[in-house]
Design an enzyme around this catalytic site. Sequence first.
Site, PDB file in Angstrom:
ATOM      1  N   ASP A 200       0.046  -2.423  -5.338  1.00 42.89           N
ATOM      2  CA  ASP A 200      -1.112  -2.150  -4.316  1.00 42.89           C
ATOM      3  C   ASP A 200      -2.284  -2.017  -5.316  1.00 42.89           C
ATOM      4  O   ASP A 200      -2.852  -0.854  -5.401  1.00 42.89           O
ATOM      5  CB  ASP A 200      -0.468  -0.889  -3.514  1.00 42.89           C
ATOM      6  N   TYR A 276      -5.930  -3.448   8.830  1.00 43.39           N
ATOM      7  CA  TYR A 276      -6.393  -2.159   9.273  1.00 43.39           C
ATOM      8  C   TYR A 276      -7.699  -1.669   8.452  1.00 43.39           C
ATOM      9  O   TYR A 276      -7.850  -2.227   7.373  1.00 43.39           O
ATOM     10  CB  TYR A 276      -5.494  -1.136   9.358  1.00 43.39           C
TER      11      TYR A 276
END
Length: 442
Positions: A200, A276
């Site tokens: 990530d 998102y």
Amino acid sequence: MKLPTLSVAMLVVFLLSLAPTGQAHGSATSTTLDSSSALSSAAVSVSARPIVGYFTQWGIYRRNYMVKHVHVSGSAQRLTHINYAFADVSATLKCASADTFADYAKAFDTTESVDGVADPTSGPVLRGNFNQLRKLKAMYPHLKVLISVGGWTLSDYFSNAALPQNRAAFVASCIDMYLKGNFSADLRGYAGIFDGIDIDWEYPGSCGETCNYRPEDTQNYTALLAEFRSQMNALSAQTGRSYLLTVASPAGPAHYTKIELSAIHQYLDFINLMTYDFHGTWETTTNLHSPLYGDPQDPSYSQRHWSDAAVQAYLSAGVPAAKIHLGVPFYGRGWSGVAPGPNGDGLYQAANGAARGKYAAGVDDYKELVVLEGSYRKYFHPVSQSVYIYNGRTWWTYDDPASMNNKMQYIKSKGLGGTMFWELSGDTASINLLSAIYTGLQ
């Protein structure tokens, strides 16, 4: 964060919201569940499509969300993968624990433990969330657990770690710590807790929380993933086990255009699209934070900040649909001081600040927001397929079970692999959102 109708379950959520709690990074209310939960005893078949949920390391503090809650809520039966957030990329360019106490030192008592057995309080034995995850996997053999490395706050040194002279040693450190289970000098050989590694990096070649990046990150990111795959394949040859390599990948053009999408997917089992946070209180105008489609009336329409646009970009780059997981939020974003505007609903209107959240300004969990629906007016935007609520002053954008189901139908219609969500503690006690995901993907 999402929504059910007023019910006993909703009353429970409301009462929980009154309990004293505390913590950070997208947190929620204190959660108390018992093993007699109807959801935990219901027979649920394993989802054919991947359902990846994040468990936050720090959730055990103010949020009081334990690995046990993944079991007793019924979440474990519906999940296929858990991403444990986060491992750190240290200044020495190695994988490292960001919180050793939470990870492997905290002694969970009988009321906190997954199986009701307390951890030893002394001695060099595995405790903490890692031991609880080990117990959870024993109960649910279908579950895969991945360590997620980096995230918004721990990505500063990725650019350095990915340099040619550093990447092999960095990858080796991650594999040694998390796949071989060598957590510390006293805790070694705990292989099998983690089934893979989720990268990530926020973000290669562009700014995240900081702007610690270099232009060559674009190529170095690809090479880093290739190195992970190479070393993981070598480990597989030794152990006979296969290991997952995944990424949390950006959904905004400013970020994903700095990634070699056509090249990275060959090294990955799947890509979790972070569809998102397209909008939030870093902006002064209300907007939808996880719309499925773009609204031509949106003043920022040209930026292509919606989920389908990101999916189409990845598909156009040659990423196989089956490797794409659509990301969905279990939280909302909100503004205060919002005027009604010409339509009276506060959408695309100027705000004077962030709405008050339980743990941070401008953000709150679905289980908190659903309680507000009784005193706000709720709207569904038919073009973007998004939910928002407004009380004449404060405005929140989020997903509820109905909009979540729409996204699951989208996943199936596009032939995508599955879904990912941030994060488990944001759901209601009766797991309204996860249940909508699970049912919608069947």
